[in-house]
Scaffold this motif. Structure first.
Motif, short mmCIF file in Angstrom:
data_model
loop_
_atom_site.label_atom_id
_atom_site.label_comp_id
_atom_site.label_asym_id
_atom_site.label_seq_id
_atom_site.Cartn_x
_atom_site.Cartn_y
_atom_site.Cartn_z
N GLY A 87 4.60 12.49 -6.81
CA GLY A 87 5.24 12.27 -8.10
C GLY A 87 5.53 10.82 -8.43
N PHE A 88 5.25 9.89 -7.51
CA PHE A 88 5.49 8.49 -7.82
C PHE A 88 4.16 7.82 -8.17
N ALA A 89 4.16 7.03 -9.23
CA ALA A 89 2.95 6.35 -9.71
C ALA A 89 2.78 5.00 -9.00
N TYR A 90 2.15 5.03 -7.85
CA TYR A 90 1.91 3.81 -7.07
C TYR A 90 0.78 2.97 -7.68
N SER A 91 0.76 1.71 -7.34
CA SER A 91 -0.38 0.86 -7.70
C SER A 91 -1.56 1.28 -6.82
N ASP A 92 -2.76 1.03 -7.29
CA ASP A 92 -3.94 1.32 -6.47
C ASP A 92 -3.89 0.50 -5.18
N ALA A 93 -3.38 -0.73 -5.27
CA ALA A 93 -3.28 -1.59 -4.09
C ALA A 93 -2.44 -0.93 -3.01
N ASN A 94 -1.33 -0.33 -3.40
CA ASN A 94 -0.46 0.32 -2.42
C ASN A 94 -1.09 1.60 -1.89
N LYS A 95 -1.61 2.43 -2.80
CA LYS A 95 -2.23 3.69 -2.38
C LYS A 95 -3.41 3.47 -1.43
N ASN A 96 -4.14 2.39 -1.63
CA ASN A 96 -5.35 2.13 -0.85
C ASN A 96 -5.13 1.13 0.29
N SER A 97 -3.89 0.79 0.58
CA SER A 97 -3.60 -0.25 1.59
C SER A 97 -3.88 0.22 3.01
N GLY A 98 -3.81 1.52 3.26
CA GLY A 98 -4.02 2.04 4.61
C GLY A 98 -2.82 1.82 5.52
N LEU A 99 -1.70 1.37 4.98
CA LEU A 99 -0.53 1.09 5.80
C LEU A 99 0.22 2.37 6.17
N THR A 100 0.80 2.35 7.36
CA THR A 100 1.77 3.35 7.78
C THR A 100 3.01 2.57 8.16
#
Length: 144
Positions: A87-100
């Motif tokens: 439900g949160f609209a993340y930036s593509d950069a954040n969604k695709n960062s691969g970070l945990t």
């Protein structure tokens, strides 16, 4: 009515963003009577168990699961993949960062989110004080 609502929204957003604070390097360091009062360490926990540094986060983030604000809920953030709160609209950069978000990742991210994830919507300048980051990360670990 719409103009009043829009003005109120703009004012609320401006107040929330101003609460993000300045990086530790820009905070006054005066320790003598002639300068500004020393800035207390944000690593000191409040009576509710939240470190003082969390006040910077609380301007945009909730700790309640499922309750997003300007930023996503921080409930369960430790161990979570970036961009994963429903439900949160993340930036593509954040969604695709691969970070945990583990201790090291959070430490680096909180130091300078925009450097770690270029293109993130999180415009927070960063937390320069390592002790404050550690206290914050220790608190974030407790959020379920």
């Amino acid at each position: 009515m719409q103009k009043t609502l829009a003005t109120g929204t703009i004012i609320a957003l401006a107040l929330a963003l101003s609460a993000c604070g300045k990086p530790a390097a820009e905070q006054p360091a005066g320790n003598d009577a002639s300068g500004p009062a020393p800035v207390p360490s944000a690593s000191m926990a409040a009576a509710d168990g939240k470190p003082a540094a969390f006040a910077q986060c609380a301007a945009c983030h909730s700790v309640e699961a499922g309750k997003n604000g300007v930023g996503p809920s921080l409930a369960g953030v430790f161990g979570r993949k970036a961009g994963a709160v429903p439900g949160f609209a993340y930036s593509d950069a954040n969604k695709n960062s691969g970070l945990t978000f583990d201790e090291q990742t959070l430490d680096t991210y909180l130091t300078n989110p925009m450097k770690m994830v270029p293109g993130t919507k999180m415009t927070y300048a960063g937390m320069g004080n390592a002790a404050d980051r550690k206290a914050l990360i220790d608190y974030l670990k407790t959020l379920k």
